[in-house]
Design a protein around this motif. Structure first.
Motif, PDB file in Angstrom:
ATOM      1  N   ALA A   1      -2.944  -6.694   4.089  1.00 24.55           N
ATOM      2  CA  ALA A   1      -4.097  -7.133   3.225  1.00 24.55           C
ATOM      3  C   ALA A   1      -4.053  -6.289   2.043  1.00 24.55           C
ATOM      4  O   ALA A   1      -4.473  -6.762   1.018  1.00 24.55           O
ATOM      5  CB  ALA A   1      -5.365  -7.168   4.329  1.00 24.55           C
ATOM      6  N   LEU A   2      -3.879  -4.859   2.423  1.00 23.31           N
ATOM      7  CA  LEU A   2      -4.098  -4.071   1.112  1.00 23.31           C
ATOM      8  C   LEU A   2      -2.752  -4.482   0.099  1.00 23.31           C
ATOM      9  O   LEU A   2      -3.048  -4.272  -1.065  1.00 23.31           O
ATOM     10  CB  LEU A   2      -3.705  -2.636   1.526  1.00 23.31           C
ATOM     11  N   GLU A   3      -1.760  -4.759   0.565  1.00 28.31           N
ATOM     12  CA  GLU A   3      -0.529  -5.143  -0.172  1.00 28.31           C
ATOM     13  C   GLU A   3      -0.919  -6.354  -1.041  1.00 28.31           C
ATOM     14  O   GLU A   3      -0.691  -6.465  -2.392  1.00 28.31           O
ATOM     15  CB  GLU A   3       0.783  -5.404   0.680  1.00 28.31           C
ATOM     16  N   ILE A   4      -1.694  -7.254  -0.362  1.00 18.38           N
ATOM     17  CA  ILE A   4      -1.849  -8.761  -1.046  1.00 18.38           C
ATOM     18  C   ILE A   4      -2.870  -8.226  -2.177  1.00 18.38           C
ATOM     19  O   ILE A   4      -2.839  -8.813  -3.322  1.00 18.38           O
ATOM     20  CB  ILE A   4      -2.178  -9.607  -0.037  1.00 18.38           C
ATOM     21  N   PHE A   5      -3.872  -7.618  -1.594  1.00 20.40           N
ATOM     22  CA  PHE A   5      -5.062  -6.900  -2.794  1.00 20.40           C
ATOM     23  C   PHE A   5      -4.438  -6.487  -3.847  1.00 20.40           C
ATOM     24  O   PHE A   5      -4.692  -6.404  -5.074  1.00 20.40           O
ATOM     25  CB  PHE A   5      -6.115  -6.380  -2.166  1.00 20.40           C
ATOM     26  N   GLY A   6      -3.424  -5.254  -3.591  1.00 23.66           N
ATOM     27  CA  GLY A   6      -2.829  -4.693  -4.780  1.00 23.66           C
ATOM     28  C   GLY A   6      -2.061  -5.440  -5.643  1.00 23.66           C
ATOM     29  O   GLY A   6      -1.812  -5.215  -6.643  1.00 23.66           O
ATOM     30  N   VAL A   7      -1.200  -6.608  -4.941  1.00 19.89           N
ATOM     31  CA  VAL A   7      -0.733  -7.270  -6.023  1.00 19.89           C
ATOM     32  C   VAL A   7      -1.323  -8.070  -6.953  1.00 19.89           C
ATOM     33  O   VAL A   7      -0.927  -8.028  -8.061  1.00 19.89           O
ATOM     34  CB  VAL A   7       0.515  -8.441  -4.940  1.00 19.89           C
TER      35      VAL A   7
ATOM     36  N   LEU B   1      -4.428  -7.283  -8.009  1.00 17.39           N
ATOM     37  CA  LEU B   1      -5.121  -6.193  -8.779  1.00 17.39           C
ATOM     38  C   LEU B   1      -4.016  -5.802 -10.006  1.00 17.39           C
ATOM     39  O   LEU B   1      -4.284  -5.482 -11.114  1.00 17.39           O
ATOM     40  CB  LEU B   1      -5.394  -4.984  -8.154  1.00 17.39           C
ATOM     41  N   GLU B   2      -2.781  -5.610  -9.618  1.00 22.08           N
ATOM     42  CA  GLU B   2      -1.812  -5.163 -10.551  1.00 22.08           C
ATOM     43  C   GLU B   2      -1.625  -6.350 -11.402  1.00 22.08           C
ATOM     44  O   GLU B   2      -1.345  -6.149 -12.618  1.00 22.08           O
ATOM     45  CB  GLU B   2      -0.276  -5.055  -9.696  1.00 22.08           C
ATOM     46  N   ARG B   3      -1.448  -7.743 -11.173  1.00 20.62           N
ATOM     47  CA  ARG B   3      -1.402  -8.865 -11.715  1.00 20.62           C
ATOM     48  C   ARG B   3      -2.697  -8.980 -12.885  1.00 20.62           C
ATOM     49  O   ARG B   3      -2.358  -8.960 -14.265  1.00 20.62           O
ATOM     50  CB  ARG B   3      -1.302 -10.089 -11.027  1.00 20.62           C
ATOM     51  N   GLU B   4      -3.742  -8.532 -12.514  1.00 24.78           N
ATOM     52  CA  GLU B   4      -4.899  -8.368 -13.353  1.00 24.78           C
ATOM     53  C   GLU B   4      -4.727  -7.322 -14.490  1.00 24.78           C
ATOM     54  O   GLU B   4      -4.893  -7.666 -15.526  1.00 24.78           O
ATOM     55  CB  GLU B   4      -6.198  -8.087 -12.446  1.00 24.78           C
ATOM     56  N   LEU B   5      -4.321  -6.258 -14.002  1.00 24.32           N
ATOM     57  CA  LEU B   5      -4.189  -4.962 -14.744  1.00 24.32           C
ATOM     58  C   LEU B   5      -3.048  -5.241 -15.933  1.00 24.32           C
ATOM     59  O   LEU B   5      -3.017  -4.794 -16.873  1.00 24.32           O
ATOM     60  CB  LEU B   5      -3.649  -3.736 -14.136  1.00 24.32           C
ATOM     61  N   ARG B   6      -2.020  -5.992 -15.488  1.00 22.59           N
ATOM     62  CA  ARG B   6      -0.968  -6.339 -16.493  1.00 22.59           C
ATOM     63  C   ARG B   6      -1.495  -7.524 -17.413  1.00 22.59           C
ATOM     64  O   ARG B   6      -0.843  -7.904 -18.300  1.00 22.59           O
ATOM     65  CB  ARG B   6       0.280  -7.095 -15.716  1.00 22.59           C
TER      66      ARG B   6
ATOM     67  N   TRP C   1      -7.592   0.495  -8.290  1.00 18.73           N
ATOM     68  CA  TRP C   1      -6.340   0.575  -7.985  1.00 18.73           C
ATOM     69  C   TRP C   1      -6.141   1.882  -7.293  1.00 18.73           C
ATOM     70  O   TRP C   1      -5.060   2.080  -6.272  1.00 18.73           O
ATOM     71  CB  TRP C   1      -5.428   0.579  -9.477  1.00 18.73           C
ATOM     72  N   PHE C   2      -6.640   2.820  -8.084  1.00 15.79           N
ATOM     73  CA  PHE C   2      -6.506   4.202  -7.211  1.00 15.79           C
ATOM     74  C   PHE C   2      -6.996   4.341  -6.105  1.00 15.79           C
ATOM     75  O   PHE C   2      -6.542   5.178  -5.002  1.00 15.79           O
ATOM     76  CB  PHE C   2      -6.941   5.376  -8.281  1.00 15.79           C
ATOM     77  N   GLU C   3      -8.257   3.786  -5.606  1.00 16.33           N
ATOM     78  CA  GLU C   3      -8.851   3.495  -4.435  1.00 16.33           C
ATOM     79  C   GLU C   3      -8.032   2.815  -3.269  1.00 16.33           C
ATOM     80  O   GLU C   3      -7.791   3.493  -2.242  1.00 16.33           O
ATOM     81  CB  GLU C   3      -9.977   3.012  -4.302  1.00 16.33           C
ATOM     82  N   LEU C   4      -7.112   1.914  -3.830  1.00 15.35           N
ATOM     83  CA  LEU C   4      -6.154   1.131  -2.997  1.00 15.35           C
ATOM     84  C   LEU C   4      -5.006   1.937  -2.665  1.00 15.35           C
ATOM     85  O   LEU C   4      -4.611   2.011  -1.347  1.00 15.35           O
ATOM     86  CB  LEU C   4      -5.514   0.089  -3.924  1.00 15.35           C
ATOM     87  N   VAL C   5      -4.643   2.852  -3.620  1.00 14.47           N
ATOM     88  CA  VAL C   5      -3.553   3.837  -3.587  1.00 14.47           C
ATOM     89  C   VAL C   5      -3.952   4.900  -2.417  1.00 14.47           C
ATOM     90  O   VAL C   5      -3.057   5.226  -1.484  1.00 14.47           O
ATOM     91  CB  VAL C   5      -2.892   4.526  -4.660  1.00 14.47           C
ATOM     92  N   LEU C   6      -5.049   5.386  -2.544  1.00 12.40           N
ATOM     93  CA  LEU C   6      -5.621   6.434  -1.411  1.00 12.40           C
ATOM     94  C   LEU C   6      -5.781   5.736  -0.125  1.00 12.40           C
ATOM     95  O   LEU C   6      -5.275   6.388   0.778  1.00 12.40           O
ATOM     96  CB  LEU C   6      -6.842   7.111  -1.967  1.00 12.40           C
ATOM     97  N   GLU C   7      -6.065   4.626  -0.069  1.00  8.32           N
ATOM     98  CA  GLU C   7      -6.374   3.793   1.299  1.00  8.32           C
ATOM     99  C   GLU C   7      -4.853   3.309   1.833  1.00  8.32           C
ATOM    100  O   GLU C   7      -4.694   3.856   3.055  1.00  8.32           O
ATOM    101  CB  GLU C   7      -6.980   2.515   1.011  1.00  8.32           C
ATOM    102  N   LYS C   8      -3.864   3.164   1.205  1.00  7.83           N
ATOM    103  CA  LYS C   8      -2.725   2.966   1.608  1.00  7.83           C
ATOM    104  C   LYS C   8      -1.947   4.251   2.040  1.00  7.83           C
ATOM    105  O   LYS C   8      -1.152   4.113   3.044  1.00  7.83           O
ATOM    106  CB  LYS C   8      -1.769   2.307   0.353  1.00  7.83           C
ATOM    107  N   ASN C   9      -2.144   5.509   1.262  1.00  2.32           N
ATOM    108  CA  ASN C   9      -1.625   6.759   1.802  1.00  2.32           C
ATOM    109  C   ASN C   9      -2.391   6.958   3.058  1.00  2.32           C
ATOM    110  O   ASN C   9      -1.595   7.572   4.015  1.00  2.32           O
ATOM    111  CB  ASN C   9      -1.747   7.431   0.638  1.00  2.32           C
ATOM    112  N   LYS C  10      -3.551   6.810   3.016  1.00  2.00           N
ATOM    113  CA  LYS C  10      -4.255   7.121   4.413  1.00  2.00           C
ATOM    114  C   LYS C  10      -3.526   6.509   5.693  1.00  2.00           C
ATOM    115  O   LYS C  10      -3.440   6.943   6.693  1.00  2.00           O
ATOM    116  CB  LYS C  10      -5.859   7.158   4.388  1.00  2.00           C
ATOM    117  N   LEU C  11      -3.518   5.236   5.386  1.00  2.00           N
ATOM    118  CA  LEU C  11      -3.036   4.444   6.332  1.00  2.00           C
ATOM    119  C   LEU C  11      -1.497   4.651   6.879  1.00  2.00           C
ATOM    120  O   LEU C  11      -1.134   4.632   8.014  1.00  2.00           O
ATOM    121  CB  LEU C  11      -2.836   2.819   5.880  1.00  2.00           C
TER     122      LEU C  11
END
Length: 107
Positions: free
Chosen positions: A16-22, A24-29, A46-56
């Motif tokens: 789910a995080l990966e889908i959201f991240g993709v 978000l990345e498209r929006e940023l670009r 984006w940074f919150e997402l990266v932190l959550e992914k690292n935590k997982l």
């Protein structure tokens, strides 16, 4: 079993995080409609997402270590059981040896 279930739930959350991240990345670009989000808000997400992914990922590592510990404990238990069985068999065979009147055991 509980560890396996937690790993499956974790994998689902990571997907789910990966889908959201993709997205978000498209929006940023600028490839997708960001709506009313400004760049700072998207970067914060984006940074919150990266932190959550690292935590997982850390949690996944911990679960894998726990699973390995459980496997090793199970393996140790089986080895101890085999040793007890072997010692019981050896003990029975030694008990059947005849003793001479002098106190020496004879094969």
């Amino acid at each position: 079993q509980a560890v396996q279930r937690q790993l499956e739930e974790l994998e689902e959350r990571q997907r789910a995080l990966e889908i959201f991240g993709v997205e978000l990345e498209r929006e940023l670009r600028g490839e997708a409609d960001a709506g009313t989000k400004d760049e700072n808000q998207m970067l914060h997400e984006w940074f919150e997402l990266v932190l959550e992914k690292n935590k997982l990922m850390r949690y996944e590592s911990e679960l894998l270590i726990i699973a390995q510990e459980l496997e090793l404990e199970d393996h140790q238990s089986r080895l101890e059981q085999k040793l007890r069985e072997k010692m019981a068999i050896d003990g029975k065979s030694k008990g059947t040896v005849c003793s001479s009147p002098q106190g020496h055991t004879m094969p």
